[in-house]
Design a protein around this motif. Sequence first.
Motif, mmCIF file in Angstrom:
data_model
loop_
_atom_site.group_PDB
_atom_site.id
_atom_site.type_symbol
_atom_site.label_atom_id
_atom_site.label_comp_id
_atom_site.label_asym_id
_atom_site.label_seq_id
_atom_site.Cartn_x
_atom_site.Cartn_y
_atom_site.Cartn_z
ATOM 1 N N ALA A 227 0.821 -1.217 0.000
ATOM 2 C CA ALA A 227 0.000 0.000 0.000
ATOM 3 C C ALA A 227 0.855 1.268 0.000
ATOM 4 C CB ALA A 227 -0.921 0.005 1.221
ATOM 5 N N MET A 228 2.009 1.217 0.626
ATOM 6 C CA MET A 228 2.762 2.457 0.827
ATOM 7 C C MET A 228 3.900 2.685 -0.163
ATOM 8 S SD MET A 228 2.802 2.831 4.938
ATOM 9 C CE MET A 228 3.551 4.449 4.872
ATOM 10 N N ILE A 229 4.353 1.619 -0.829
ATOM 11 C CA ILE A 229 5.480 1.804 -1.755
ATOM 12 C C ILE A 229 4.951 1.781 -3.192
ATOM 13 C CG2 ILE A 229 7.676 0.846 -2.566
ATOM 14 C CD1 ILE A 229 7.946 -0.536 0.162
ATOM 15 N N PRO A 230 5.243 2.804 -3.968
ATOM 16 C CA PRO A 230 4.841 2.743 -5.383
ATOM 17 C C PRO A 230 5.737 1.747 -6.125
ATOM 18 C CG PRO A 230 5.982 4.807 -4.907
ATOM 19 C CD PRO A 230 5.918 4.071 -3.612
ATOM 20 N N HIS A 231 5.188 0.550 -6.327
ATOM 21 C CA HIS A 231 5.956 -0.528 -6.952
ATOM 22 C C HIS A 231 5.895 -0.448 -8.483
ATOM 23 C CE1 HIS A 231 5.646 -2.608 -3.067
ATOM 24 N NE2 HIS A 231 6.391 -3.599 -3.521
ATOM 25 N N VAL A 232 6.998 -0.712 -9.103
ATOM 26 C CA VAL A 232 7.006 -1.000 -10.540
ATOM 27 C C VAL A 232 7.861 -2.252 -10.701
ATOM 28 C CG1 VAL A 232 7.619 -0.170 -12.848
ATOM 29 C CG2 VAL A 232 6.890 1.455 -11.099
ATOM 30 N N THR A 233 7.502 -3.140 -11.631
ATOM 31 C CA THR A 233 8.327 -4.333 -11.835
ATOM 32 C C THR A 233 8.922 -4.323 -13.235
ATOM 33 O OG1 THR A 233 6.867 -5.528 -10.328
ATOM 34 C CG2 THR A 233 8.364 -6.859 -11.647
ATOM 35 N N GLN A 234 10.214 -4.506 -13.285
ATOM 36 C CA GLN A 234 10.949 -4.558 -14.551
ATOM 37 C C GLN A 234 11.274 -6.018 -14.859
ATOM 38 O OE1 GLN A 234 11.938 -2.246 -16.691
ATOM 39 N NE2 GLN A 234 13.374 -3.488 -17.876
ATOM 40 N N PHE A 235 10.954 -6.466 -16.053
ATOM 41 C CA PHE A 235 11.202 -7.871 -16.418
ATOM 42 C C PHE A 235 12.366 -7.968 -17.398
ATOM 43 C CE2 PHE A 235 6.663 -7.378 -15.464
ATOM 44 C CZ PHE A 235 6.538 -8.276 -14.434
ATOM 45 N N ASP A 236 13.124 -9.032 -17.287
ATOM 46 C CA ASP A 236 14.246 -9.248 -18.198
ATOM 47 C C ASP A 236 14.552 -10.741 -18.224
ATOM 48 O OD1 ASP A 236 16.317 -8.678 -19.926
ATOM 49 O OD2 ASP A 236 17.106 -7.036 -18.712
ATOM 50 N N ASP A 237 15.449 -11.140 -19.129
ATOM 51 C CA ASP A 237 15.890 -12.536 -19.217
ATOM 52 C C ASP A 237 17.402 -12.557 -19.167
ATOM 53 O OD1 ASP A 237 13.557 -13.931 -19.556
ATOM 54 O OD2 ASP A 237 13.545 -13.693 -21.739
ATOM 55 N N ALA A 238 17.953 -13.576 -18.550
ATOM 56 C CA ALA A 238 19.413 -13.730 -18.594
ATOM 57 C C ALA A 238 19.714 -15.056 -19.276
ATOM 58 C CB ALA A 238 19.977 -13.717 -17.183
ATOM 59 N N ASP A 239 20.699 -15.029 -20.152
ATOM 60 C CA ASP A 239 21.120 -16.263 -20.826
ATOM 61 C C ASP A 239 22.098 -16.975 -19.880
ATOM 62 O OD1 ASP A 239 22.372 -18.195 -22.315
ATOM 63 O OD2 ASP A 239 22.434 -16.994 -24.154
ATOM 64 N N ILE A 240 21.636 -18.065 -19.284
ATOM 65 C CA ILE A 240 22.480 -18.733 -18.279
ATOM 66 C C ILE A 240 23.005 -20.095 -18.804
ATOM 67 C CG2 ILE A 240 21.451 -17.582 -16.273
ATOM 68 C CD1 ILE A 240 19.896 -20.301 -15.786
ATOM 69 N N THR A 241 23.101 -20.211 -20.132
ATOM 70 C CA THR A 241 23.537 -21.496 -20.705
ATOM 71 C C THR A 241 24.920 -21.879 -20.164
ATOM 72 O OG1 THR A 241 22.372 -20.742 -22.682
ATOM 73 C CG2 THR A 241 23.653 -22.770 -22.892
ATOM 74 N N GLU A 242 25.853 -20.930 -20.232
ATOM 75 C CA GLU A 242 27.215 -21.247 -19.759
ATOM 76 C C GLU A 242 27.244 -21.370 -18.229
ATOM 77 O OE1 GLU A 242 27.569 -18.785 -22.621
ATOM 78 O OE2 GLU A 242 27.766 -20.677 -23.698
ATOM 79 N N MET A 243 26.513 -20.468 -17.590
ATOM 80 C CA MET A 243 26.476 -20.522 -16.115
ATOM 81 C C MET A 243 25.982 -21.890 -15.641
ATOM 82 S SD MET A 243 24.031 -18.437 -13.508
ATOM 83 C CE MET A 243 23.001 -19.811 -13.063
#
Length: 446
Positions: free
Chosen positions: A243-259
């Motif tokens: 209720a008190m924090i103006p939330h925004v969500t940022q989405f992304d992808d990480a290529d973790i094939t090597e990891m």
Amino acid sequence: MAELKEARVPDIGDNKDVPVIELLVAVGDAVKKDQGLVTLESDKATMEVPAPFDGVVRELKVKVGDELSEGSVVAIIEAASGAPSPQPSPQPSPQPSPQPSPKGEGEARATPAAPAAPARVAAPVVASAPASPPVAFDANALLPGTVPHASPAVRVFARELGVDLAQVAGSARGGRITKEDVQAFVKAALAGGGAPRAAGGGGGGLDLIPWPKVDFAKFGPVERKPLSRIQKLSGANLARNWAMIPHVTQFDDADITEMEAFRKRLGEENKDVKVTPLVFLIKAVVAALKKYPAFNASLEGEELVLKQYFHIGIAVDTPDGLVVPVIRDADRKGLIELARELGEISAKAREKKLSPADMQGGCFSISSLGGVGGTAFTPIINAPEVAILGVSRSATKPVWNGQAFEPRLMLPLSLSYDHRVIDGAAAARFTAYLSQVLGDLRRLLL
Ligand code: CAO
């Protein structure tokens, strides 16, 4: 002659570093023996620190948010000696001459070696200066010294209902608020078409319409199950934060094939410990926090508190609800050490063995649902942190490499951030950097 004495936290069992959530008295208040001075709230219980004798509060040594343990000095109280106590004096007390309590600590430094509790109880103070007079209905009229007076159980009850005790008139002796007073307040608010204001004072009152009241049994069989203690506590925190924090969500992808290939090798070389993608995420998050310090901050009024340490909270799902233990100094730990610690805190969480200290001091949290599933979600920020990273299940996807589609293992990232502190561009840079680091772990060495 009046005597100045310390009021200290009594034996509170195994609890240590328990935060002060409320000051129940103000300087100048007359208090009675056993009257609550401050309320402490651990993850398991709420408790009041009682006045050890009658007197007048001359100095408060703590503030809301300070963490106290047994023996911490809470207040300096002038014990009346025989004669009825006069009205609170505006003069500062000459003795002892305490220093301000350092931030985050409840220990008073200037009153060393004083006895934990005074042996001699002074004569009662005059009734003309009641410690907690009945509280006026108008919260705006709340003055220092008229702090609502209620037992820990009633405070918890009020918080669960979202009732601000400052607005409740106490009917018991000395204006003490009872459970029935809180119930009556809620009933009156509902009957009047309004809703009780959000608790916490800082919410500013949400003025929401009342919660729908439905007789579910009218529509089919139902069963009632009380919420667990953890659900109640975390629910109250989540509701406030949402209720008190103006939330925004940022989405992304990480290529973790090597990891992932490296993680599997590490797992084979270290069979005694479970190395999951989460430990790499902790390392990558620390690198991103170093590069973008605003994410390792807390908002206090008009100031940002930038932390120079890297304590990472990990959301752990337990049968009783969600808890967030903290891995300290994650920047100084290697992958295997982090994997071991992650295993330990998860086990401790599920066995209900976490202490309040295990869940304090976090800078940034990670909520991983990777072991469960999903493609994205919007995690709720764990205040007073300003961002949280949600991680969903990795999946092999066709990724265009400039000439052809290649199968790559992609990890979905969901970063919720406090828009008062962080702009969208900064959040996009943060997740892009996380993605780069996870895509090429050599970047951790830069
Ligand atoms: N993608 C694919 N697989 C993943 C993965 C991901 N992102 N993350 C973990 N996995 C795999 C692990 O490698 C492990 O596989 P194996 O069993 O084959 O070794 C399996 O999923 C289970 O992992 P885990 O959940 O036991 O371990 P973890 O280190 O990933 O997470 C913990 C530990 C404590 C964070 C987790 O158990 C948990 O409680 N998560 C829930 C958190 C939660 O409820 N968040 C929601 C809060 S709402 O904001």
